[in-house]
Design a protein around this motif. Structure first.
Motif, PDB file in Angstrom:
ATOM      1  N   LYS A   1       0.874   7.711   2.479  1.00  0.00           N
ATOM      2  CA  LYS A   1      -0.473   7.601   3.032  1.00  0.00           C
ATOM      3  C   LYS A   1      -0.379   6.944   4.415  1.00  0.00           C
ATOM      4  O   LYS A   1       0.061   5.806   4.528  1.00  0.00           O
ATOM      5  CB  LYS A   1      -1.371   6.747   2.128  1.00  0.00           C
ATOM      6  N   TYR A   2      -0.810   7.681   5.447  1.00  0.00           N
ATOM      7  CA  TYR A   2      -0.761   7.106   6.795  1.00  0.00           C
ATOM      8  C   TYR A   2      -2.028   6.302   7.053  1.00  0.00           C
ATOM      9  O   TYR A   2      -2.923   6.727   7.775  1.00  0.00           O
ATOM     10  CB  TYR A   2      -0.560   8.181   7.861  1.00  0.00           C
ATOM     11  N   PHE A   3      -2.124   5.125   6.413  1.00  0.00           N
ATOM     12  CA  PHE A   3      -3.209   4.198   6.684  1.00  0.00           C
ATOM     13  C   PHE A   3      -2.791   3.311   7.855  1.00  0.00           C
ATOM     14  O   PHE A   3      -1.666   2.803   7.876  1.00  0.00           O
ATOM     15  CB  PHE A   3      -3.479   3.323   5.461  1.00  0.00           C
ATOM     16  N   TRP A   4      -3.704   3.109   8.804  1.00  0.00           N
ATOM     17  CA  TRP A   4      -3.357   2.335   9.997  1.00  0.00           C
ATOM     18  C   TRP A   4      -4.628   1.777  10.624  1.00  0.00           C
ATOM     19  O   TRP A   4      -5.663   2.452  10.588  1.00  0.00           O
ATOM     20  CB  TRP A   4      -2.632   3.240  11.006  1.00  0.00           C
ATOM     21  N   PRO A   5      -4.644   0.536  11.123  1.00  0.00           N
ATOM     22  CA  PRO A   5      -3.508  -0.379  11.293  1.00  0.00           C
ATOM     23  C   PRO A   5      -3.261  -1.281  10.093  1.00  0.00           C
ATOM     24  O   PRO A   5      -2.328  -2.083  10.101  1.00  0.00           O
ATOM     25  CB  PRO A   5      -3.945  -1.214  12.507  1.00  0.00           C
ATOM     26  N   LEU A   6      -4.108  -1.188   9.050  1.00  0.00           N
ATOM     27  CA  LEU A   6      -3.913  -1.975   7.841  1.00  0.00           C
ATOM     28  C   LEU A   6      -4.539  -1.218   6.674  1.00  0.00           C
ATOM     29  O   LEU A   6      -5.245  -0.232   6.854  1.00  0.00           O
ATOM     30  CB  LEU A   6      -4.521  -3.376   7.986  1.00  0.00           C
ATOM     31  N   VAL A   7      -4.234  -1.691   5.479  1.00  0.00           N
ATOM     32  CA  VAL A   7      -4.838  -1.126   4.277  1.00  0.00           C
ATOM     33  C   VAL A   7      -5.944  -2.077   3.847  1.00  0.00           C
ATOM     34  O   VAL A   7      -5.669  -3.233   3.512  1.00  0.00           O
ATOM     35  CB  VAL A   7      -3.810  -0.954   3.144  1.00  0.00           C
ATOM     36  N   ASN A   8      -7.203  -1.592   3.871  1.00  0.00           N
ATOM     37  CA  ASN A   8      -8.317  -2.432   3.474  1.00  0.00           C
ATOM     38  C   ASN A   8      -9.054  -1.789   2.308  1.00  0.00           C
ATOM     39  O   ASN A   8      -8.611  -0.791   1.736  1.00  0.00           O
ATOM     40  CB  ASN A   8      -9.259  -2.694   4.658  1.00  0.00           C
ATOM     41  N   ARG A   9     -10.190  -2.375   1.947  1.00  0.00           N
ATOM     42  CA  ARG A   9     -10.890  -1.932   0.728  1.00  0.00           C
ATOM     43  C   ARG A   9     -11.368  -0.483   0.823  1.00  0.00           C
ATOM     44  O   ARG A   9     -11.560   0.175  -0.205  1.00  0.00           O
ATOM     45  CB  ARG A   9     -12.069  -2.853   0.441  1.00  0.00           C
ATOM     46  N   HIS A  10     -11.537   0.010   2.052  1.00  0.00           N
ATOM     47  CA  HIS A  10     -11.994   1.386   2.212  1.00  0.00           C
ATOM     48  C   HIS A  10     -10.938   2.396   1.742  1.00  0.00           C
ATOM     49  O   HIS A  10     -11.263   3.573   1.553  1.00  0.00           O
ATOM     50  CB  HIS A  10     -12.355   1.656   3.671  1.00  0.00           C
ATOM     51  N   ARG A  11      -9.695   1.952   1.584  1.00  0.00           N
ATOM     52  CA  ARG A  11      -8.609   2.856   1.177  1.00  0.00           C
ATOM     53  C   ARG A  11      -8.395   2.866  -0.336  1.00  0.00           C
ATOM     54  O   ARG A  11      -7.575   3.643  -0.837  1.00  0.00           O
ATOM     55  CB  ARG A  11      -7.295   2.442   1.858  1.00  0.00           C
ATOM     56  N   GLN A  12      -9.102   2.003  -1.052  1.00  0.00           N
ATOM     57  CA  GLN A  12      -8.859   1.890  -2.494  1.00  0.00           C
ATOM     58  C   GLN A  12      -9.157   3.196  -3.228  1.00  0.00           C
ATOM     59  O   GLN A  12      -8.411   3.591  -4.130  1.00  0.00           O
ATOM     60  CB  GLN A  12      -9.698   0.747  -3.063  1.00  0.00           C
ATOM     61  N   THR A  13     -10.225   3.872  -2.837  1.00  0.00           N
ATOM     62  CA  THR A  13     -10.570   5.137  -3.498  1.00  0.00           C
ATOM     63  C   THR A  13      -9.471   6.174  -3.302  1.00  0.00           C
ATOM     64  O   THR A  13      -9.114   6.910  -4.241  1.00  0.00           O
ATOM     65  CB  THR A  13     -11.904   5.669  -2.955  1.00  0.00           C
ATOM     66  N   ASP A  14      -8.905   6.254  -2.087  1.00  0.00           N
ATOM     67  CA  ASP A  14      -7.810   7.198  -1.825  1.00  0.00           C
ATOM     68  C   ASP A  14      -6.614   6.911  -2.728  1.00  0.00           C
ATOM     69  O   ASP A  14      -5.982   7.830  -3.260  1.00  0.00           O
ATOM     70  CB  ASP A  14      -7.372   7.109  -0.359  1.00  0.00           C
ATOM     71  N   ILE A  15      -6.295   5.634  -2.876  1.00  0.00           N
ATOM     72  CA  ILE A  15      -5.133   5.251  -3.682  1.00  0.00           C
ATOM     73  C   ILE A  15      -5.369   5.612  -5.148  1.00  0.00           C
ATOM     74  O   ILE A  15      -4.510   6.209  -5.812  1.00  0.00           O
ATOM     75  CB  ILE A  15      -4.834   3.753  -3.518  1.00  0.00           C
ATOM     76  N   ARG A  16      -6.542   5.248  -5.658  1.00  0.00           N
ATOM     77  CA  ARG A  16      -6.851   5.575  -7.060  1.00  0.00           C
ATOM     78  C   ARG A  16      -6.822   7.087  -7.298  1.00  0.00           C
ATOM     79  O   ARG A  16      -6.288   7.564  -8.303  1.00  0.00           O
ATOM     80  CB  ARG A  16      -8.230   5.004  -7.431  1.00  0.00           C
ATOM     81  N   SER A  17      -7.394   7.832  -6.354  1.00  0.00           N
ATOM     82  CA  SER A  17      -7.450   9.290  -6.508  1.00  0.00           C
ATOM     83  C   SER A  17      -6.055   9.903  -6.495  1.00  0.00           C
ATOM     84  O   SER A  17      -5.763  10.831  -7.257  1.00  0.00           O
ATOM     85  CB  SER A  17      -8.307   9.904  -5.400  1.00  0.00           C
ATOM     86  N   SER A  18      -5.173   9.405  -5.611  1.00  0.00           N
ATOM     87  CA  SER A  18      -3.812   9.945  -5.526  1.00  0.00           C
ATOM     88  C   SER A  18      -3.044   9.717  -6.818  1.00  0.00           C
ATOM     89  O   SER A  18      -2.357  10.611  -7.329  1.00  0.00           O
ATOM     90  CB  SER A  18      -3.068   9.302  -4.350  1.00  0.00           C
ATOM     91  N   PHE A  19      -3.168   8.506  -7.365  1.00  0.00           N
ATOM     92  CA  PHE A  19      -2.462   8.215  -8.616  1.00  0.00           C
ATOM     93  C   PHE A  19      -3.036   9.067  -9.753  1.00  0.00           C
ATOM     94  O   PHE A  19      -2.282   9.641 -10.556  1.00  0.00           O
ATOM     95  CB  PHE A  19      -2.582   6.736  -8.950  1.00  0.00           C
TER      96      PHE A  19
ATOM     97  N   CYS B  44       3.636   4.711  -0.394  1.00  0.00           N
ATOM     98  CA  CYS B  44       4.291   4.350   0.862  1.00  0.00           C
ATOM     99  C   CYS B  44       3.255   4.290   1.984  1.00  0.00           C
ATOM    100  O   CYS B  44       2.540   5.277   2.219  1.00  0.00           O
ATOM    101  CB  CYS B  44       5.374   5.370   1.226  1.00  0.00           C
ATOM    102  N   VAL B  45       3.175   3.158   2.661  1.00  0.00           N
ATOM    103  CA  VAL B  45       2.236   2.987   3.780  1.00  0.00           C
ATOM    104  C   VAL B  45       2.981   2.319   4.936  1.00  0.00           C
ATOM    105  O   VAL B  45       3.878   1.510   4.711  1.00  0.00           O
ATOM    106  CB  VAL B  45       1.015   2.139   3.378  1.00  0.00           C
ATOM    107  N   PRO B  46       2.631   2.624   6.197  1.00  0.00           N
ATOM    108  CA  PRO B  46       3.365   2.093   7.345  1.00  0.00           C
ATOM    109  C   PRO B  46       2.865   0.724   7.814  1.00  0.00           C
ATOM    110  O   PRO B  46       3.218   0.289   8.894  1.00  0.00           O
ATOM    111  CB  PRO B  46       3.114   3.154   8.418  1.00  0.00           C
ATOM    112  N   CYS B  47       2.024   0.066   7.005  1.00  0.00           N
ATOM    113  CA  CYS B  47       1.430  -1.196   7.424  1.00  0.00           C
ATOM    114  C   CYS B  47       1.341  -2.112   6.208  1.00  0.00           C
ATOM    115  O   CYS B  47       2.018  -1.890   5.212  1.00  0.00           O
ATOM    116  CB  CYS B  47       0.060  -0.953   8.063  1.00  0.00           C
ATOM    117  N   SER B  48       0.492  -3.137   6.285  1.00  0.00           N
ATOM    118  CA  SER B  48       0.327  -4.082   5.186  1.00  0.00           C
ATOM    119  C   SER B  48      -1.116  -4.082   4.706  1.00  0.00           C
ATOM    120  O   SER B  48      -2.018  -3.628   5.400  1.00  0.00           O
ATOM    121  CB  SER B  48       0.725  -5.494   5.633  1.00  0.00           C
ATOM    122  N   MET B  49      -1.319  -4.632   3.522  1.00  0.00           N
ATOM    123  CA  MET B  49      -2.664  -4.778   2.973  1.00  0.00           C
ATOM    124  C   MET B  49      -3.267  -6.105   3.417  1.00  0.00           C
ATOM    125  O   MET B  49      -2.539  -7.107   3.552  1.00  0.00           O
ATOM    126  CB  MET B  49      -2.625  -4.741   1.442  1.00  0.00           C
TER     127      MET B  49
END
Length: 303
Positions: free
Chosen positions: A42-60, A80-85
């Protein structure tokens, strides 16, 4: 790069092409008739925040559903993400990961920026690092042209005391506003230069940059204003927005010779044009100004 890196440390790993879907798999180790390990990029940038939680749950969920439908089992699922949470998202991840591991029996891991860097400096991954990152073999990165940052003349600084964007900052409790004035001043110089030259590509780039900073502000404003116990002064809004603007250089068109100071100033211009603000009641603050702001509400700074 990720597929090569995984194959370097896990020989036999391979990419799965999307045609039209990829079954929730980006990189696979194992056979799709038995037990597999899946890496999801997942190319999340510049950080992983709460808005990305749905994407993560859906992918799994997609990976698990496809495994059940196609007749194979997942031993490990690696995000795999190129940044930090950020801290709230890291806490969410830890709880979600523990719950899903209990429910499914699948080992869930996170490869964030530190993990990826550590893998890239291992001897097994030396060829991957050289291929993608070696400065002596990679094509040189072109230096982006930047407009100079000018000092703010004292008469202009005094005039800006009465500007709407300064009034908005004051309403949010800001005591020091000199940096904001300088950002606004330099953005105005840049915008005038673009308007004077009249080049279509630069005019388009300026309009796109305005839209980007406005979108960053709107996203953060909705986040802060939507909190249950939100302070009407929204104390964290300004630093969050400005940090996002400074860290999102890659999102801005290179045609516009804007550095971080100019990009932050573009948002101050939008505030001065009554399109944004720094408190929950920013529209009321703007309305109180009438037509006495720095631009008279028409989006053109005084010359």
């Amino acid at each position: 790069m990720l597929a090569m890196l995984i194959a370097a440390v896990h020989p036999g790993a391979r990419l799965i092409a999307a045609n039209p879907g990829d079954w929730g798999i980006d990189v696979l180790l194992g056979e799709l008739s038995g037990l597999v390990v899946i890496w999801q990029s997942k190319y999340f940038w510049p950080l992983v925040n709460r808005h990305r939680q749905t994407d993560i749950r859906s992918s799994f969920a997609a990976a698990v559903a496809n495994a059940q439908a196609k007749g194979y089992r997942i031993r490990r699922w690696v995000l795999c993400v190129p940044c930090s949470m950020d801290a709230p998202t890291a806490r969410w991840w830890d709880r979600w990961r523990a719950r899903k591991q209990r429910e499914t029996g699948i080992i869930i891991e996170l490869w964030h920026e530190t993990t990826l860097r550590n893998l890239l400096i291992t001897p097994d991954a030396a060829h991957v690092r050289r291929h993608y990152y070696d400065p002596y073999t990679s094509p040189p990165i072109p230096v982006q042209r930047r407009a100079p940052v000018r000092a703010l003349p004292e008469p202009e600084a005094e005039r800006l005391d009465d500007a709407l964007f300064v009034r908005q900052l004051r309403a949010a409790g800001h005591v020091e506003v000199a940096a904001a004035k300088r950002e606004y001043f330099n953005a105005e110089l840049l915008a005038r230069d673009v308007a004077d030259k009249g080049l279509p590509e630069e005019l388009d780039a300026l309009a796109e940059s305005d839209a980007i900073v406005h979108g960053i502000w709107e996203s953060r404003f909705n986040e802060h204003a939507g909190r249950a116990a939100a302070d009407p002064m929204l104390p964290g809004l300004h630093p969050d927005v400005m940090r996002d603007i400074r860290e999102s250089e890659h999102a801005f068109p290179t045609t516009l010779a804007a550095g971080a100071v100019h990009r932050c100033g573009l948002l101050h211009r939008l505030v001065d044009q009554r399109q944004a603000g720094w408190v929950a009641h920013w529209r009321n603050v703007a309305a109180e100004r009438g037509a006495t702001g720095t631009n008279g509400g028409n989006g053109e700074g005084k010359r």
